[in-house]
Design an enzyme around this catalytic site. Structure first.
Site, PDB file in Angstrom:
ATOM      1  N   LYS A 168       0.857  -1.184   0.000  1.00 42.11           N
ATOM      2  CA  LYS A 168       0.000   0.000   0.000  1.00 42.11           C
ATOM      3  C   LYS A 168       0.890   1.229   0.000  1.00 42.11           C
ATOM      4  CE  LYS A 168      -3.557   2.267   2.795  1.00 42.11           C
ATOM      5  NZ  LYS A 168      -4.512   2.078   3.892  1.00 42.11           N
ATOM      6  N   LYS A 193      -2.374  -1.533  -3.693  1.00 42.14           N
ATOM      7  CA  LYS A 193      -3.222  -0.348  -3.645  1.00 42.14           C
ATOM      8  C   LYS A 193      -2.383   0.904  -3.718  1.00 42.14           C
ATOM      9  CE  LYS A 193      -6.050   1.886  -0.245  1.00 42.14           C
ATOM     10  NZ  LYS A 193      -6.394   1.955   1.139  1.00 42.14           N
TER      11      LYS A 193
HETATM   12  C1  PBG Z   1      -7.509   3.012   6.005  1.00 41.73           C
HETATM   13  C2  PBG Z   1      -7.792   2.927   4.558  1.00 41.73           C
HETATM   14  C3  PBG Z   1      -7.614   3.917   3.562  1.00 41.73           C
HETATM   15  C4  PBG Z   1      -8.142   3.381   2.384  1.00 41.73           C
HETATM   16  C5  PBG Z   1      -8.605   2.107   2.685  1.00 41.73           C
HETATM   17  N1  PBG Z   1      -8.362   1.843   4.013  1.00 41.73           N
HETATM   18  C6  PBG Z   1      -7.098   5.285   3.637  1.00 41.73           C
HETATM   19  C7  PBG Z   1      -5.713   5.571   4.018  1.00 41.73           C
HETATM   20  O1  PBG Z   1      -4.862   4.698   4.144  1.00 41.73           O
HETATM   21  O2  PBG Z   1      -5.481   6.757   4.256  1.00 41.73           O
HETATM   22  C8  PBG Z   1      -8.242   4.098   1.052  1.00 41.73           C
HETATM   23  C9  PBG Z   1      -9.334   3.618   0.160  1.00 41.73           C
HETATM   24  C10 PBG Z   1      -9.695   4.548  -0.945  1.00 41.73           C
HETATM   25  O3  PBG Z   1      -9.043   5.592  -1.174  1.00 41.73           O
HETATM   26  O4  PBG Z   1     -10.670   4.231  -1.622  1.00 41.73           O
HETATM   27  N2  PBG Z   1      -6.208   2.873   6.417  1.00 41.73           N
END
Ligand code: PBG
Length: 323
Positions: free
Chosen positions: A194, A248
């Site tokens: 991520k 992601k």
């Molecule tokens: C929580 C999380 C996030 C997303 C999914 N789980 C945000 C982040 O890490 O700030 C992002 C999902 C999206 O942008 O659709 N940690």
């Protein structure tokens, strides 16, 4: 560490999620669950996506199921009055998210796949994904809390707890916590790779999870990072007992999806994130042009090697038989 390949085979719905080559069966619809009754608030930056109270959510998912949408990912949106530095509200068993999971399981049995987001950021008053100690996010103080959140979701009946926090060693601890409490059939979807991306903005509005200071770059991966780190994160999570690996965002990291999917032995998911969704929604004015664009996008995910696709476009695609 326990590796249980049977977790992904446990129900027909889980087999469809990870093993079918069709796009339809691999699509996952995200939802945002809030407290209250009759709440159905559209998220301004994400047209077509709502924050919903449990009653509305259950009706929404019931309709979704009629259109063949069988995979649902639930995010908690926690009232600011309940937030604290340790995300305590995230592992209370009768919070809206846990109640929603329980009711969905009662209504649909094993015919749907329920995934739940496991992170601290929606429940901390500072909005960070971990516990702050000496002004930094303290990894080892955070992961026991993550495992408590995961256990609370497993008890409610989640198929997969989805760890989106990017702390080190949390998959191992979550797996141990699940095993120790008799939830050996609950899967772990790990957001292994991520990136610290600028594409999460609309989500943070949806989940009210923006950090009140600083950013997420001490735990999420640098956008310039190459394949070795991605492969390290993914293989470590597999060794620790993850059942599905997530990459992601999606658009800008399809090369990483390809490289990681060649290396690992578990299904790979991509998250077609909020910023990507908002871009497509802003660029299209009618369903037909959106259909073409989303089709091109989803096929690129599959071609790169994604087995599972988490996307806010799922509902429109399924309701209109795009695939
Ligand atoms: C929580 C999380 C996030 C997303 C999914 N789980 C945000 C982040 O890490 O700030 C992002 C999902 C999206 O942008 O659709 N940690």
């Amino acid at each position: 560490m326990k590796i249980r390949p049977r977790i992904n085979r446990w129900t027909q719905a889980r087999r469809n999620l990870v093993l079918e080559s069709s796009i339809n069966s691999s699509l996952v619809q995200p939802h945002f669950v809030v407290d209250g009754q009759g709440v159905n608030d559209e998220i301004i930056s994400m047209p077509g996506i709502f924050q919903q109270s449990v009653d509305v959510l259950i009706e929404t998912i019931s309709k979704d199921v009629e259109f063949g949408i069988n995979n649902h990912m639930l995010f908690p949106v926690i009232d600011s009055s309940l937030k604290d530095p340790y995300a305590s509200a995230a592992h209370v068993d009768d919070m809206p998210l846990q109640n929603a999971v329980r009711l969905l399981r009662e209504r649909f049995g094993d015919s749907i796949v329920i995934l739940t987001d496991v992170c601290l950021c929606t429940a901390t008053d500072h909005g960070h994904c971990g516990v702050i100690h000496n002004e930094v996010i303290d990894n080892d103080r955070t992961i026991p809390i993550l495992s408590k959140i995961a256990l609370s979701h497993a008890k409610a009946g989640a198929d997969y707890v989805s760890a989106s926090d990017m702390m080190d060693g949390r998959v191992k601890l979550i797996r141990e916590e699940l095993e120790a409490n008799g939830y050996s059939n609950t899967g772990i979807l790990s957001y292994s790779v991520k990136y610290s991306s600028s594409f999460y903005g609309p989500f943070r509005e949806a989940a009210s999870s923006s950090p009140s200071f600083g950013d997420r770059s001490s735990h999420q991966m640098d956008i310039k990072s190459g394949y070795p780190e991605a492969i390290l994160e993914a293989t470590t999570d597999v060794q620790e007992g993850a059942d599905i690996i997530m990459i992601k965002p999606a658009f800008t990291y399809l090369d990483v999806v390809r490289e990681v999917s060649k290396e690992i032995t578990r299904p790979v998911a991509v998250y077609n994130v909020s910023g990507e969704y908002s871009m497509v929604m802003a660029a299209t004015t009618d369903v037909q042009s959106r259909r073409k664009m989303v089709s091109e996008i989803f096929h690129s995910f599959k071609r790169a090697g994604a087995d599972v696709i988490v996307s806010y476009h799922t509902r429109e695609a399924m309701e209109n038989n795009w695939f």
